[in-house]
Design a protein around this motif. Structure first.
Motif, mmCIF file in Angstrom:
data_model
loop_
_atom_site.group_PDB
_atom_site.id
_atom_site.type_symbol
_atom_site.label_atom_id
_atom_site.label_comp_id
_atom_site.label_asym_id
_atom_site.label_seq_id
_atom_site.Cartn_x
_atom_site.Cartn_y
_atom_site.Cartn_z
ATOM 1 N N PHE A 126 8.063 28.552 7.714
ATOM 2 C CA PHE A 126 8.841 28.300 6.498
ATOM 3 C C PHE A 126 9.507 29.616 6.071
ATOM 4 C CE2 PHE A 126 7.658 24.270 3.955
ATOM 5 C CZ PHE A 126 7.530 23.514 5.097
ATOM 6 N N PRO A 127 10.652 29.521 5.368
ATOM 7 C CA PRO A 127 11.399 30.746 5.042
ATOM 8 C C PRO A 127 10.860 31.503 3.826
ATOM 9 C CG PRO A 127 12.579 28.841 4.221
ATOM 10 C CD PRO A 127 11.365 28.311 4.924
ATOM 11 N N PHE A 128 9.570 31.785 3.816
ATOM 12 C CA PHE A 128 8.965 32.526 2.708
ATOM 13 C C PHE A 128 8.067 33.629 3.237
ATOM 14 C CE2 PHE A 128 9.405 28.148 0.931
ATOM 15 C CZ PHE A 128 10.395 28.446 0.011
ATOM 16 N N GLY A 129 7.903 34.644 2.407
ATOM 17 C CA GLY A 129 6.994 35.734 2.737
ATOM 18 C C GLY A 129 5.689 35.578 1.975
ATOM 19 N N GLY A 130 4.793 36.517 2.196
ATOM 20 C CA GLY A 130 3.459 36.434 1.599
ATOM 21 C C GLY A 130 3.349 37.200 0.298
ATOM 22 N N GLY A 131 2.804 36.553 -0.698
ATOM 23 C CA GLY A 131 2.532 37.212 -1.976
ATOM 24 C C GLY A 131 1.421 36.464 -2.692
ATOM 25 N N GLN A 132 0.853 37.087 -3.685
ATOM 26 C CA GLN A 132 -0.226 36.425 -4.443
ATOM 27 C C GLN A 132 -0.384 37.114 -5.778
ATOM 28 O OE1 GLN A 132 -2.382 33.821 -3.346
ATOM 29 N NE2 GLN A 132 -3.512 33.796 -5.289
ATOM 30 N N ALA A 133 -0.670 36.318 -6.798
ATOM 31 C CA ALA A 133 -1.001 36.887 -8.100
ATOM 32 C C ALA A 133 -2.468 36.632 -8.407
ATOM 33 C CB ALA A 133 -0.129 36.266 -9.183
ATOM 34 N N VAL A 134 -3.087 37.579 -9.087
ATOM 35 C CA VAL A 134 -4.441 37.389 -9.589
ATOM 36 C C VAL A 134 -4.449 37.776 -11.061
ATOM 37 C CG1 VAL A 134 -6.760 38.405 -9.589
ATOM 38 C CG2 VAL A 134 -5.748 37.635 -7.440
ATOM 39 N N LEU A 135 -4.953 36.886 -11.894
ATOM 40 C CA LEU A 135 -5.182 37.215 -13.293
ATOM 41 C C LEU A 135 -6.688 37.401 -13.443
ATOM 42 C CD1 LEU A 135 -2.853 34.602 -15.113
ATOM 43 C CD2 LEU A 135 -2.256 36.722 -13.957
ATOM 44 N N ALA A 136 -7.079 38.642 -13.600
ATOM 45 C CA ALA A 136 -8.511 38.957 -13.690
ATOM 46 C C ALA A 136 -8.891 39.023 -15.161
ATOM 47 C CB ALA A 136 -8.798 40.272 -12.978
ATOM 48 N N CYS A 137 -9.568 37.983 -15.634
ATOM 49 C CA CYS A 137 -9.927 37.941 -17.045
ATOM 50 C C CYS A 137 -11.379 37.533 -17.194
ATOM 51 C CB CYS A 137 -9.059 36.967 -17.835
ATOM 52 S SG CYS A 137 -8.026 35.876 -16.902
ATOM 53 N N ARG A 138 -12.023 38.133 -18.164
ATOM 54 C CA ARG A 138 -13.421 37.805 -18.399
ATOM 55 C C ARG A 138 -13.627 37.452 -19.852
ATOM 56 N NH1 ARG A 138 -17.828 41.894 -16.190
ATOM 57 N NH2 ARG A 138 -16.260 43.374 -16.798
ATOM 58 N N PRO A 139 -13.956 36.200 -20.160
ATOM 59 C CA PRO A 139 -13.955 35.032 -19.278
ATOM 60 C C PRO A 139 -12.560 34.419 -19.243
ATOM 61 C CG PRO A 139 -14.742 34.397 -21.446
ATOM 62 C CD PRO A 139 -14.376 35.851 -21.533
ATOM 63 N N PRO A 140 -12.299 33.457 -18.314
ATOM 64 C CA PRO A 140 -10.994 32.804 -18.297
ATOM 65 C C PRO A 140 -10.696 32.192 -19.670
ATOM 66 C CG PRO A 140 -12.222 32.230 -16.327
ATOM 67 C CD PRO A 140 -13.166 32.997 -17.223
ATOM 68 N N PRO A 141 -9.576 32.569 -20.285
ATOM 69 C CA PRO A 141 -9.279 32.060 -21.631
ATOM 70 C C PRO A 141 -8.828 30.598 -21.616
ATOM 71 C CG PRO A 141 -7.504 33.486 -20.870
ATOM 72 C CD PRO A 141 -8.551 33.489 -19.787
ATOM 73 N N THR A 142 -8.895 29.978 -22.778
ATOM 74 C CA THR A 142 -8.437 28.588 -22.923
ATOM 75 C C THR A 142 -7.450 28.515 -24.088
ATOM 76 O OG1 THR A 142 -10.292 28.135 -24.382
ATOM 77 C CG2 THR A 142 -10.610 27.579 -22.073
ATOM 78 N N GLY A 143 -6.856 27.355 -24.254
ATOM 79 C CA GLY A 143 -6.014 27.079 -25.423
ATOM 80 C C GLY A 143 -4.826 28.022 -25.560
ATOM 81 N N ALA A 144 -4.545 28.392 -26.813
ATOM 82 C CA ALA A 144 -3.350 29.189 -27.105
ATOM 83 C C ALA A 144 -3.440 30.585 -26.482
ATOM 84 C CB ALA A 144 -3.159 29.299 -28.618
ATOM 85 N N VAL A 145 -4.651 31.110 -26.390
ATOM 86 C CA VAL A 145 -4.826 32.453 -25.813
ATOM 87 C C VAL A 145 -4.427 32.438 -24.340
ATOM 88 C CG1 VAL A 145 -6.503 34.295 -25.345
ATOM 89 C CG2 VAL A 145 -6.690 32.950 -27.451
ATOM 90 N N ARG A 146 -4.855 31.375 -23.652
ATOM 91 C CA ARG A 146 -4.498 31.212 -22.239
ATOM 92 C C ARG A 146 -2.981 31.078 -22.078
ATOM 93 N NH1 ARG A 146 -7.641 28.952 -17.863
ATOM 94 N NH2 ARG A 146 -6.364 27.977 -16.259
#
Ligand code: PHE
Length: 356
Positions: free
Chosen positions: A72-92
């Motif tokens: 496929f015509p795409f290269g490799g990339g990745q995002a990581v959101l490192a959060c402790r703990p994973p937020p929810t709601g409006a904060v997320r």
């Protein structure tokens, strides 16, 4: 962090510290020879930000191989959101919008999408601040959750692996243990139950495994028993790094074939599996169904029939790789790597792609 970055073979990494959530945003761009870097956004807690960066670096490399494996015509990339703990709601939502801004600032060098810990609903929020997002909900014009497509590809790969090892693709009566009841493991478990596999399921969160077990009649396996439980096929569909010196020594299966990215802690673990006579289906080959669906539906404008056909071909590709690796008397990982590298090299020689 310095050591990690210098030891990595990718192009660049963007980091943003998000004060409101005390999170670290990492975007790793591994290789754009085939096109813009595209790969999911993982949202997870890590013991340290460095562990989050390490995950991003390795996952971005896996995406380079995955796109090349399906050409496929795409290269490799990745995002990581490192959060402790994973937020929810409006904060997320706030974090996701600021992540979207960061993606947008890269001007199309990186496109994001769903991954472990994120959903199509999250991508809808990311999409408020960037156009470079895959897997938004259909109401917002996206292809939705790619998990079921990934599961379909894994199923075709399991059949190919079974053909190689047992001489038949028939899954009726085959003992399959699925690790991880998330966006891929759960639809995979349902499909396996439908075709009559003797299904076993496990998840770090017992309720998730129990829910699937109730719906499918699967047998529950305790997380700590995963690697030593006898089965024909172990399908890792949870976190990475689960195949290592300790776990491989315990395995009582004939095949490892699942969707998780970076299943091997190191390439040497592929050799350990090979030495124990356990067939390993290279993760970036068997788990490409989601990438096929997102790229196919959202960029190449394929119909779902075209996507389905292409996803089913994963089994044929894997069968070829397995046959070649038997001849070479080595782990299928190496043949899969060579195939991906050939695609990238051919494009590099033609002087195409978005890299500049
Ligand atoms: N993260 C998933 C994968 O590894 C789905 C995905 C594919 C997301 C391609 C973005 C791009 O396959």
């Amino acid at each position: 962090m310095e050591e990690l970055l210098r030891g990595w073979d990718g192009e660049s990494v963007v980091m943003r510290y998000d004060r409101p959530t005390d999170s670290f945003i990492f975007i790793a761009i591994h290789d754009r020879t085939l096109g813009m870097a595209v790969g999911g956004c993982r949202l997870s807690s890590y013991a340290s930000p460095t562990d989050g960066l390490r995950d991003a670096l390795r996952l971005s490399r896996a995406m380079t191989l995955k796109w090349a494996a399906i050409d496929f015509p795409f290269g490799g990339g990745q995002a990581v959101l490192a959060c402790r703990p994973p937020p929810t709601g409006a904060v997320r939502e706030g974090l996701l919008r600021r992540f979207g801004e960061t993606v947008q600032s890269l001007g199309g060098n990186y496109g994001t999408g769903v991954d472990l810990g994120t959903t199509s609903a999250d991508m809808d929020v990311v999409g408020e601040t960037t156009r470079w997002v895959f897997g938004r909900s259909p109401e917002r014009g996206g292809a939705g959750n790619p998990g079921p497509w990934t599961a379909l590809g894994v199923l075709s790969g399991i059949r190919a692996a079974c053909t190689q090892v047992f001489g038949t693709a028939e899954l009726g009566g085959r003992r399959v243990l699925v690790q991880g009841m998330g966006k891929v493991g759960s639809p995979l478990a349902h499909r396996l139950a439908e075709v009559g596999a003797v299904l076993m399921v496990t998840d770090a969160i017992p309720q998730r495994a129990e829910a699937v077990a109730r719906a499918t009649g699967a047998e529950l396996v305790a997380p700590e028993d995963t690697y030593r439980t006898p089965c024909d096929v172990l399908a890792p569909c949870a976190i990475g790094g689960i195949l290592n010196e300790r776990s491989v020594a315990q395995l009582q299966c004939r095949i490892v074939a699942g969707s998780a990215n970076n299943q091997l802690e190191a390439d040497a673990d592929a050799d350990r599996l090979h030495d124990r006579g356990i067939l390993y289906a290279p993760d970036f080959v068997i788990n490409a169904g989601g990438a096929i669906a997102l790229g196919g539906l959202e960029v190449l404008r394929w119909t779902t029939e075209q996507v389905e056909q292409r996803v089913q071909q994963i089994g044929n590709t894997l069968a070829e790789i397995l046959a070649d690796s038997v001849r070479a008397e080595e782990s299928p990982l190496y043949e899969a790597n060579r195939r991906a590298e050939r695609v990238i090299e051919a494009t590099r020689l033609k002087g195409e792609g978005a890299a500049s």
